[in-house]
Design an enzyme around this catalytic site. Structure first.
Site, PDB file in Angstrom:
ATOM      1  CE1 TYR A  33      -0.176   2.758  -1.688  1.00 47.16           C
ATOM      2  CE2 TYR A  33      -1.538   2.740  -3.652  1.00 47.16           C
ATOM      3  CZ  TYR A  33      -0.425   3.182  -2.975  1.00 47.16           C
ATOM      4  OH  TYR A  33       0.454   4.040  -3.589  1.00 47.16           O
ATOM      5  CE  LYS A 120       0.784   0.461  -5.300  1.00 45.86           C
ATOM      6  NZ  LYS A 120       1.221   1.820  -5.559  1.00 45.86           N
ATOM      7  CD  GLU A 152       9.822   4.920  -5.955  1.00 45.24           C
ATOM      8  OE1 GLU A 152       9.148   4.173  -6.682  1.00 45.24           O
ATOM      9  OE2 GLU A 152       9.886   4.788  -4.719  1.00 45.24           O
ATOM     10  CG  LEU A 176       6.264   0.280  -5.479  1.00 42.07           C
ATOM     11  CD1 LEU A 176       5.985  -0.214  -4.062  1.00 42.07           C
ATOM     12  CD2 LEU A 176       5.028   0.999  -6.016  1.00 42.07           C
TER      13      LEU A 176
HETATM   14  N1  PLP Z   1       6.713   4.202  -7.557  1.00 43.05           N
HETATM   15  C1  PLP Z   1       5.793   4.697  -6.717  1.00 43.05           C
HETATM   16  C2  PLP Z   1       6.254   5.450  -5.499  1.00 43.05           C
HETATM   17  C3  PLP Z   1       4.406   4.521  -6.953  1.00 43.05           C
HETATM   18  O1  PLP Z   1       3.498   5.001  -6.087  1.00 43.05           O
HETATM   19  C4  PLP Z   1       4.015   3.840  -8.123  1.00 43.05           C
HETATM   20  C5  PLP Z   1       2.596   3.641  -8.431  1.00 43.05           C
HETATM   21  O2  PLP Z   1       1.718   4.224  -7.838  1.00 43.05           O
HETATM   22  C6  PLP Z   1       5.012   3.339  -9.000  1.00 43.05           C
HETATM   23  C7  PLP Z   1       6.345   3.531  -8.672  1.00 43.05           C
HETATM   24  C8  PLP Z   1       4.634   2.576 -10.254  1.00 43.05           C
HETATM   25  O3  PLP Z   1       4.207   1.273  -9.937  1.00 43.05           O
HETATM   26  P1  PLP Z   1       3.201   0.457 -10.901  1.00 43.05           P
HETATM   27  O4  PLP Z   1       3.883   0.375 -12.231  1.00 43.05           O
HETATM   28  O5  PLP Z   1       3.074  -0.880 -10.257  1.00 43.05           O
HETATM   29  O6  PLP Z   1       1.938   1.224 -10.968  1.00 43.05           O
END
Ligand code: PLP
Length: 252
Positions: A33, A120, A152, A176
């Site tokens: 997603y 993701k 994270e 991620l």
């Molecule tokens: N890390 C994880 C596990 C996430 O689920 C998300 C966003 O949902 C992020 C980092 C941040 O990613 P982004 O800046 O692309 O929203």
């Protein structure tokens, strides 16, 4: 704004959108997603989100039914779709302003996830449990720690300021590649702030001058307390403040 869904080629009110109980995403979490934010009708970094969607899908062997041009101009489709495709559009309730002025609370949790957190995917059980653990502790976010290293948040990336340098764990299979992470590093570079993408220990979080979270829905969020221990002096710290101001200009 009405809540809208796009499900397998058809636009409809969100409440009417359905997915089959036989869908593999529903049964096995076999799906990927994206989540992106739209400011005044303009999506922020749509191509970065699509590139990550493609990377995630490729890693799971899912053939995406649309190319970039089609994802960015969703109309009606006559093609027979194999993977279930669902897009929803909803108004966002942003985090309370006090979180940005007072700094947010986070907790650290052991990382129970698998070793491909760069995908993701829909498999978010460990993230859901971690987020709940944070909520139960009265905190906003849970930050995953593996072998003493911070990776994270459950739904965000983490950065710390050490000796004037913005430190964040490097991209790799254990976290991620956040679009907001990337953007924040770019803004830091533009501001002349030095950057270190290197492993970050949990101990270093406690001694950091500033800690911040990045994510599509939260943008750049200063952290005030980790497991109840105060971080830095006053919120937001100067580097976080600079980055927040630059981010706000970017989406204005
Ligand atoms: N890390 C994880 C596990 C996430 O689920 C998300 C966003 O949902 C992020 C980092 C941040 O990613 P982004 O800046 O692309 O929203």
């Amino acid at each position: 704004m009405p809540d809208i869904a796009f499900a397998n080629g058809v636009f409809l009110p969100l409440a009417e959108a359905t997915v089959s109980v036989e869908d593999r995403g529903y049964q096995f979490g076999d799906g990927v997603y994206e989540l992106l934010r739209v400011y005044g009708g303009v999506p922020l970094r749509p191509l970065d989100h699509l590139a990550r969607l493609e990377r995630s899908a490729r890693a799971l062997g899912i053939a995406l039914p649309f190319d970039t041009a089609r994802w960015t101009s969703v109309h009606t489709y006559s093609v027979t779709l194999v993977p279930t495709v669902v897009i929803t559009v909803r108004a966002l309730t942003p985090p309370a302003e006090s979180l940005y002025t007072d700094g947010t609370d986070i907790v650290t949790v052991p990382d129970l996830r698998w070793s491909r957190c760069d995908i993701k995917s829909l498999n978010l059980l460990a993230n859901v449990l971690a987020k709940q653990q944070a909520r139960n502790a009265g905190a906003f976010e849970a930050v995953f720690v593996r072998d003493g290293f911070v990776l994270e948040g459950a739904t965000s990336n983490v950065m710390a300021v050490h000796r004037g340098s913005l430190v964040t764990p490097p991209e790799g299979p254990l976290l991620l590649s956040g679009v907001t992470r990337h953007l924040t590093l770019q803004l830091a570079r533009e501001a002349g702030i030095s950057i270190a993408e290197r492993p970050l220990t949990e101990a270093e979080l406690y001694t950091a001058a500033e800690v911040l979270l990045t994510g599509t829905t939260i943008e750049i969020l200063p952290v005030g307390r980790i497991n109840g221990r105060c971080i830095g002096e006053g919120f937001p710290g100067p580097i976080t403040k600079e980055l927040m101001a630059r981010f706000r200009k970017l989406r204005a």
